[in-house]
Design a protein around this motif. Structure first.
Motif, mmCIF file in Angstrom:
data_model
loop_
_atom_site.group_PDB
_atom_site.id
_atom_site.type_symbol
_atom_site.label_atom_id
_atom_site.label_comp_id
_atom_site.label_asym_id
_atom_site.label_seq_id
_atom_site.Cartn_x
_atom_site.Cartn_y
_atom_site.Cartn_z
ATOM 1 N N LEU A 6 -82.466 94.024 96.706
ATOM 2 C CA LEU A 6 -81.058 93.701 96.509
ATOM 3 C C LEU A 6 -80.859 92.203 96.728
ATOM 4 O O LEU A 6 -81.291 91.661 97.750
ATOM 5 C CB LEU A 6 -80.194 94.489 97.500
ATOM 6 N N VAL A 7 -80.212 91.556 95.766
ATOM 7 C CA VAL A 7 -79.923 90.126 95.877
ATOM 8 C C VAL A 7 -78.417 89.922 95.756
ATOM 9 O O VAL A 7 -77.808 90.364 94.777
ATOM 10 C CB VAL A 7 -80.651 89.318 94.790
ATOM 11 N N LEU A 8 -77.839 89.249 96.734
ATOM 12 C CA LEU A 8 -76.423 88.894 96.692
ATOM 13 C C LEU A 8 -76.315 87.440 96.236
ATOM 14 O O LEU A 8 -76.937 86.557 96.831
ATOM 15 C CB LEU A 8 -75.784 89.022 98.076
ATOM 16 N N ALA A 53 -83.763 82.637 94.738
ATOM 17 C CA ALA A 53 -83.455 83.912 95.382
ATOM 18 C C ALA A 53 -84.126 85.083 94.667
ATOM 19 O O ALA A 53 -84.523 86.064 95.306
ATOM 20 C CB ALA A 53 -81.943 84.117 95.426
ATOM 21 N N LEU A 54 -84.264 84.969 93.347
ATOM 22 C CA LEU A 54 -84.836 86.064 92.553
ATOM 23 C C LEU A 54 -86.356 85.958 92.396
ATOM 24 O O LEU A 54 -87.000 86.910 91.928
ATOM 25 C CB LEU A 54 -84.203 86.072 91.157
ATOM 26 N N ALA A 80 -78.213 84.221 85.178
ATOM 27 C CA ALA A 80 -79.334 84.053 86.108
ATOM 28 C C ALA A 80 -80.301 85.225 86.022
ATOM 29 O O ALA A 80 -81.531 85.054 86.043
ATOM 30 C CB ALA A 80 -78.806 83.891 87.531
ATOM 31 N N VAL A 81 -79.764 86.435 85.921
ATOM 32 C CA VAL A 81 -80.613 87.621 85.816
ATOM 33 C C VAL A 81 -81.351 87.628 84.482
ATOM 34 O O VAL A 81 -82.546 87.977 84.411
ATOM 35 C CB VAL A 81 -79.771 88.901 85.993
ATOM 36 N N GLN A 82 -80.677 87.220 83.427
ATOM 37 C CA GLN A 82 -81.336 87.143 82.118
ATOM 38 C C GLN A 82 -82.487 86.144 82.140
ATOM 39 O O GLN A 82 -83.578 86.417 81.615
ATOM 40 C CB GLN A 82 -80.321 86.760 81.047
ATOM 41 N N THR A 88 -80.736 94.285 87.282
ATOM 42 C CA THR A 88 -79.467 94.864 86.860
ATOM 43 C C THR A 88 -78.355 94.295 87.718
ATOM 44 O O THR A 88 -78.489 94.230 88.947
ATOM 45 C CB THR A 88 -79.485 96.394 87.007
ATOM 46 N N VAL A 89 -77.282 93.881 87.080
ATOM 47 C CA VAL A 89 -76.127 93.341 87.803
ATOM 48 C C VAL A 89 -75.154 94.472 88.116
ATOM 49 O O VAL A 89 -74.755 95.222 87.220
ATOM 50 C CB VAL A 89 -75.421 92.247 86.980
#
Length: 228
Positions: A6-8, A53-54, A80-82, A88-89
């Motif tokens: 889990l990333v905030l 972070a990721l 950022a996730v892409q 998954t957001v």
């Protein structure tokens, strides 16, 4: 198989303290989800950035640590996730009962030295503000939920990009005869916006809600909801 990390991802501050809201919230979440790796990052102003972070994570669950659906939620976090290539957001924090619980408790605490909520003649919900209509609609929804919880009228107001301003809402209360005005703070952390609330003329300004236990519980709920 290990649970998904889990990333905030939050906004960030120019003056982060040694014990930030994010670090305290992350520790609360680790207590609720002890088997889950929990990381934090910021979309601007301070490290670690989202890429850091990721880094090294496979298929993380990424939660936008924002109260309302503004630009960062709609654009920066998904981007950022892409770029990371997997993950998954989840939904952002949003207009939720747990957040309203936190806002109400912080206001109760702030008003206690004056005799509690009964000592306040007018209540303003002080939010950051946004140019996104959806974000303002969420603030208005939280205001209505807070009214129901407190049994008192609550005026939503903003510190930037929207009207009425918090100062105008405080002054409007005074014009209607309010002797004591309280601001229920709809902000996650100490910082420029929260300092600005103290210069609006209100008699009571509640603390931010970011490290309230109810916020950590909501994050854990978002995580469980997604991985179920």
């Amino acid at each position: 198989m290990s649970p998904r990390p889990l990333v905030l991802l939050a906004h960030g501050s120019r003056r982060p303290g040694p014990s930030s809201v994010m670090s305290r919230t992350a520790q609360r979440i680790r207590t609720i989800l002890p088997e889950v790796e929990v990381r934090t990052g910021y979309v601007e102003l301070q490290p670690p950035n989202p890429a850091t972070a990721l880094a090294g994570l496979v298929d993380p669950v990424v939660l936008p640590f924002f109260l309302a659906r503004g630009y960062h939620v709609l654009n920066d976090v998904p981007a950022a996730v892409q770029r990371h290539g997997s993950g998954t957001v989840t939904g952002h924090l949003g207009a939720e009962d747990r957040l309203v619980e936190a806002v109400a408790q912080r206001l109760h605490e702030a008003a206690a030295p004056l005799g509690g909520l009964a000592s306040l003649d007018h209540i303003v919900l002080g939010a950051a503000g946004s140019r996104q209509a959806a974000a303002l609609e969420e603030v208005e929804a939280v205001s209505r939920m807070l009214e129901e919880r407190l049994g008192r009228r609550v005026t939503p107001a903003y510190l930037s990009a929207a009207r009425p301003t918090v100062r105008d809402a405080v002054n409007a209360g005074r014009a209607r005869g309010a002797r004591r005005v309280g601001v229920a703070t709809y902000l996650l952390a100490e910082g420029r916006f929260h300092r600005a609330l103290h210069s609006t003329g209100a008699d009571v300004v509640a603390a931010p809600i970011g490290d309230h236990p109810a916020v950590a519980e909501l994050v854990a709920h978002r995580y469980r909801e997604l991985v179920a």
